[in-house]
Motif scaffolding. Structure first.
Motif: not given
Length: 331
Positions: A77, A164, A247, A275, A277, A292, A294
């Motif tokens: 992140v 959040n 996460n 998140h 990924h 998100t 980032r």
């Protein structure tokens, strides 16, 4: 012993100009002629000249350096956040001075003390929880500050992030809408964002008339940790049919553990992360997650900080970059 570094006079002697001319070139190459620029550039390369910023710093001139405090250097992140920051600072010839503090406010205070001693021009932080001394030092320094990763909590100066609480609430609602009734929240580190997500999860569960249940650890997130926490959740809450993880690391670890146990995802166990990924988006089934932005967050934060350094008015003080629910195939 340190090798003696070439100084401005050495460069000036090599080119046949004054130290002032070389100094002018280093501050702004356009202030000298094109022919002279070429000669000075060659001399700097041949001598391996290293600029000395100490005189500027001591004279309270701009350091053209931005302090960046991150809670982790291994968390993907923050690697992406930093990439966004440096895409802006590099383009404007600012250096980033990076430090990490392991999610500990007291260590953040220590790292900040060191960064401020270099007369940084601005500061980018990743948390809202700071010690009283940290807040006092920032106040005394009088430099612009951007706090990332949250757009709701009160900020010191400026903030760029997302909600959040709402992100966790919406993901939990999505899991419940798929028919799951025994959703367990898995949280690690116990940092402020993990706890805010837990509150969003709990609100969604109670709104649906369901009992919230959590497995929490102060250890760092990892794939192995996700597997361990799923096993603990199965022991503590035998009716568990789904997990929502703070996460993607924990979520993927939980998915691996389901494979070891022969559980089918999402039929036997639904799994959602946070998140978005890349690894979660290429696994089978694709991991449900909260995407998100980032890198965008880092870019906007750096842009707003540099705008303030140029004397521009920056409004509003907080920017919401939003989030996206990725349903995936794991819920």
């Amino acid at each position: 012993m340190k090798k003696k570094r070439p100084v401005l006079q050495d460069v000036a002697d090599r080119v046949g100009v004054t130290k002032m001319t070389v100094s002018r070139y280093l501050r702004n190459p356009d202030q000298v002629s094109a022919a002279l620029r070429q000669k000075i550039a060659v001399a700097l390369d041949e001598l391996g000249y290293i600029p000395n910023r100490a005189p500027d710093i001591l004279s309270n001139a701009t350091s053209r350096a931005i302090g960046v405090l991150l809670p982790s250097l291994t968390n993907q992140v923050f690697a992406e956040v930093l990439r966004g920051i440096e895409s802006v600072t590099d383009a404007h010839n600012y250096q980033t001075m990076l430090a990490h503090y392991g999610y500990l406010p007291e260590r953040e205070e220590e790292r900040l003390t060191s960064l401020l001693s270099y007369n940084i021009d601005g500061l980018i932080l990743s948390e809202r929880t700071h010690t009283a001394r940290t807040r006092k030092m920032i106040e005394v320094a009088g430099i612009p500050v951007v706090e990332l990763m949250d757009c709701v909590s009160p900020c010191i100066d400026m903030a760029v992030g997302f909600d959040n609480h709402q992100a966790a609430r919406q993901m939990t609602q999505r899991i419940i809408a798929q028919g799951y009734r025994h959703v367990v929240y898995l949280g690690a580190r116990l940092d402020e964002r993990t706890l805010i997500k837990q509150q969003g999860y709990e609100q969604a569960m109670r709104e649906a008339g369901l009992q919230p249940c959590s497995i929490m650890t102060n250890r760092a997130s990892s794939y192995s940790g996700g597997g361990e926490m799923l096993r603990q959740a199965q022991r503590d809450y035998p009716q568990i049919d789904s997990v929502f993880c703070t996460n993607d690391d924990l979520a993927i670890g939980a998915a691996f553990e389901c494979q070891r146990q022969g559980l089918s995802i999402p039929q036997d166990m639904a799994i959602a992360g946070f998140h978005g990924h890349d690894i979660g988006q290429v696994m089978m089934p694709k991991l449900a997650s909260v995407l998100t932005p980032r890198e965008t967050m880092g870019q906007i934060g750096a842009e707003r900080l540099l705008a303030r350094l140029r004397g521009e008015t920056v409004s509003p003080s907080m920017v919401d970059v939003g989030f996206t629910i990725i349903p995936g195939g794991s819920i």
